[in-house]
Scaffold this motif. Structure first.
Motif, PDB file in Angstrom:
ATOM      1  N   ALA A 131      46.425  54.321  58.050  1.00 51.78           N
ATOM      2  CA  ALA A 131      47.665  53.708  57.675  1.00 51.78           C
ATOM      3  C   ALA A 131      48.717  53.925  58.561  1.00 51.78           C
ATOM      4  CB  ALA A 131      48.372  54.442  56.197  1.00 51.78           C
ATOM      5  N   LEU A 132      49.496  53.083  58.976  1.00 49.48           N
ATOM      6  CA  LEU A 132      50.474  53.078  60.117  1.00 49.48           C
ATOM      7  C   LEU A 132      51.767  52.838  59.382  1.00 49.48           C
ATOM      8  CD1 LEU A 132      51.550  53.365  63.061  1.00 49.48           C
ATOM      9  CD2 LEU A 132      50.765  50.964  63.290  1.00 49.48           C
ATOM     10  N   ASP A 133      52.682  53.917  59.564  1.00 53.46           N
ATOM     11  CA  ASP A 133      53.968  53.796  59.010  1.00 53.46           C
ATOM     12  C   ASP A 133      55.108  53.723  60.062  1.00 53.46           C
ATOM     13  OD1 ASP A 133      56.600  54.035  57.775  1.00 53.46           O
ATOM     14  OD2 ASP A 133      55.819  55.616  56.376  1.00 53.46           O
ATOM     15  N   ILE A 134      55.657  52.616  60.384  1.00 48.45           N
ATOM     16  CA  ILE A 134      56.630  52.657  61.589  1.00 48.45           C
ATOM     17  C   ILE A 134      57.952  52.724  60.771  1.00 48.45           C
ATOM     18  CG2 ILE A 134      57.711  51.355  63.420  1.00 48.45           C
ATOM     19  CD1 ILE A 134      54.986  49.723  63.453  1.00 48.45           C
ATOM     20  N   GLY A 135      58.400  54.122  60.675  1.00 51.88           N
ATOM     21  CA  GLY A 135      59.651  54.260  60.085  1.00 51.88           C
ATOM     22  C   GLY A 135      60.878  54.472  61.002  1.00 51.88           C
ATOM     23  N   SER A 136      62.032  54.721  60.483  1.00 52.41           N
ATOM     24  CA  SER A 136      63.396  54.648  61.421  1.00 52.41           C
ATOM     25  C   SER A 136      63.349  56.096  62.051  1.00 52.41           C
ATOM     26  CB  SER A 136      64.491  54.524  60.550  1.00 52.41           C
ATOM     27  OG  SER A 136      64.720  53.310  59.994  1.00 52.41           O
TER      28      SER A 136
END
Length: 498
Positions: free
Chosen positions: A8-13
């Protein structure tokens, strides 16, 4: 034993996070994580392409080292910002012939729902089943292996999202050298944070990040509503900067180490020295001083959520509220929430080893969504080969047509479809022995099992050789009439290209 990993790839702030896991009993076993802090993303949108790409690349490297798994395919999550949820129904008819329902029937139904004109200026991201109805009689969550003679129908939710947000995320991930297997909206993912009872009674998940606070309401086991507000952790830090005349980094560190969300419980004895912007002498600030600012921002955030829920007819949350996300690390946030609402409140922290922080909730939920849809549709997402044969060149007519009608999505779709067809042809050309030789097995010593609520003697639920052969046989079937790519390998954004 063939391992089947999900990434899983989570591109967060605040940071890019990667979680590598596998199905373990009824949950997820995390075997490696990576995290890289970046300023390349704001409010779910990529605002610095190079920074975001480098953060993705660095995080993938960290996750590879931690898990011992070679990563080139990922599931990507997108935020709830600019998300819309609609509902539709579809049915397939069997004409009186007794038919055992399988994953292909379910996939056909969901794809037919996807074909409805839901998107407008947005794009369909997720289609999720609310319930299935067998022969107009039985309403079930999973109809596989049941017998239907007349029909199988589905009530489904459709999540659409901003097209520009989608384009930039996909381009950035692929620029980092990764292949996107599928995209899931946080609106769908948050269901995995809730217990069955919470989701059935009606509960709200509130994910407080750096730039966005996202929330989603579930009732009777499925998503009903989702939205976001642009107040979150960064707003707290900026208010501390202004109130105490200090730098952003100083204020942020004070918030994390000494901050408290509930003024009544904050201490006057905990003190921190803050460097002043216009003075050589630092200022001494107590935890209670910090709480005076922090409580106000979080309370404003929560009240905005309550007002939005009420405006959309959600006034009864019997299942309670679940807080998660990086800002949920602030002490006293649960107590503040309980002071505002009558329902039960809890803070969700993942229990998987190596990811026991609220900020990893979203990424782990992506893994759960990947597993859920794999089981529902009966297909495997892992790529068993290192590379594909080189493709034949396009004809001049093909190139001319692509130049006339193509855009970024068209090119992405053509590439993925071509690779998929080559994969199937290669599978057909190999016998069972050579098929076995093509698998790459990770080093078992590099895999660290996380604690499970189930007995430690229980075995993993693995894919067998027979399962793999069945997947290959499934890929030989004729494509469906409406947009099926002809294989059971999950591919990205079918709706964008059909």
């Amino acid at each position: 034993m063939k391992e089947h990993y999900y990434v899983a790839l989570d591109i967060g702030s605040s940071s890019v996070k990667v979680v590598v896991g596998e199905k373990f009993h009824n949950g997820v076993n995390v075997i490696g994580t990576g995290q890289t802090f970046t300023d390349g993303v704001s409010k779910g949108m990529i605002n610095d392409f190079d920074q975001a790409k480098h953060a993705i690349t660095d995080t993938i490297k960290k996750a590879k080292i931690a898990s011992g798994v070679d990563i080139d395919e990922v599931f990507v999550k997108i935020p709830i910002a600019d998300t819309h949820i609609q509902f539709g129904e579809e049915a397939i008819r069997f004409g009186g012939e007794a038919t055992e329902i399988n994953g292909e029937h379910i996939e056909e139904l969901l794809e037919n729902v996807r074909m409805h004109d839901f998107a407008g200026q947005n794009e369909v991201v997720s289609v999720y089943p609310v319930s299935f109805i067998v022969d107009g009689l039985h309403e079930v969550n999973d109809p596989k292996e049941m017998i239907a003679e007349e029909s199988l129908a589905v009530k489904a939710g459709v999540v659409t999202a901003n097209r520009t947000l989608l384009i930039n995320i996909v381009k950035c991930v692929e620029a980092a050298g990764l292949t996107i297997l599928d995209v899931y909206s946080d609106a769908v993912n948050y269901q995995h944070v809730l217990t069955d009872a919470e989701a059935e009674l009606g509960a709200v998940v509130i994910d407080m990040g750096l730039d966005l606070t996202q929330f989603a309401y579930y009732e009777r086991g499925s998503l009903k509503y989702a939205n976001s507000v642009g107040i979150a952790g960064r707003e707290i830090t900026l208010d501390l900067v202004e109130e105490f005349n200090t730098s952003y980094d100083e204020a942020d560190q004070a918030k994390e180490q000494y901050g408290h969300a509930f003024f009544d419980l904050a201490s006057d004895d905990e003190k921190v020295s803050l460097v002043q912007n216009d003075s050589a002498e630092p200022a001494e600030v107590t935890s209670k001083d910090l709480a005076d600012v922090i409580e106000l921002v979080i309370e404003d955030t929560l009240m905005s959520i309550f007002e939005d829920l009420a405006a959309n007819g959600i006034n009864n949350v019997q299942g309670g509220f679940v807080l998660t996300g990086g800002t949920a690390n602030i002490r006293g946030i649960k107590e503040l929430m309980q002071d505002l609402v009558a329902e039960k409140v809890r803070v969700h922290v993942p229990n998987q080893m190596g990811a026991r922080k609220p900020e990893f909730t979203s990424a782990i939920s992506v893994l759960s969504s990947g597993i859920m849809f794999d089981e529902l549709l009966e297909y495997v997402t892992i790529d068993n080969y290192d590379d594909y044969p080189e493709a034949e060149s396009h004809s001049a007519a093909d190139d001319e047509q692509e130049a006339q009608t193509g855009n970024f999505f068209t090119g992405l779709f053509a590439k993925r479809k071509e690779e998929n067809e080559l994969q199937v042809n290669r599978d057909e050309a190999q016998d069972d022995d050579s098929y076995e030789d093509e698998y790459n097995y990770p080093d078992e010593e590099s895999i660290e099992e996380s604690p499970s609520e189930n007995d430690a003697d229980d075995e993993y639920e693995d894919y067998t050789d027979d399962d793999a052969d069945n997947r290959l046989e499934d890929s030989d079937r004729e494509p469906k009439e409406k947009g099926d790519l002809g294989t059971k390998v999950k591919k990205i954004f079918k709706n964008l290209f059909e």
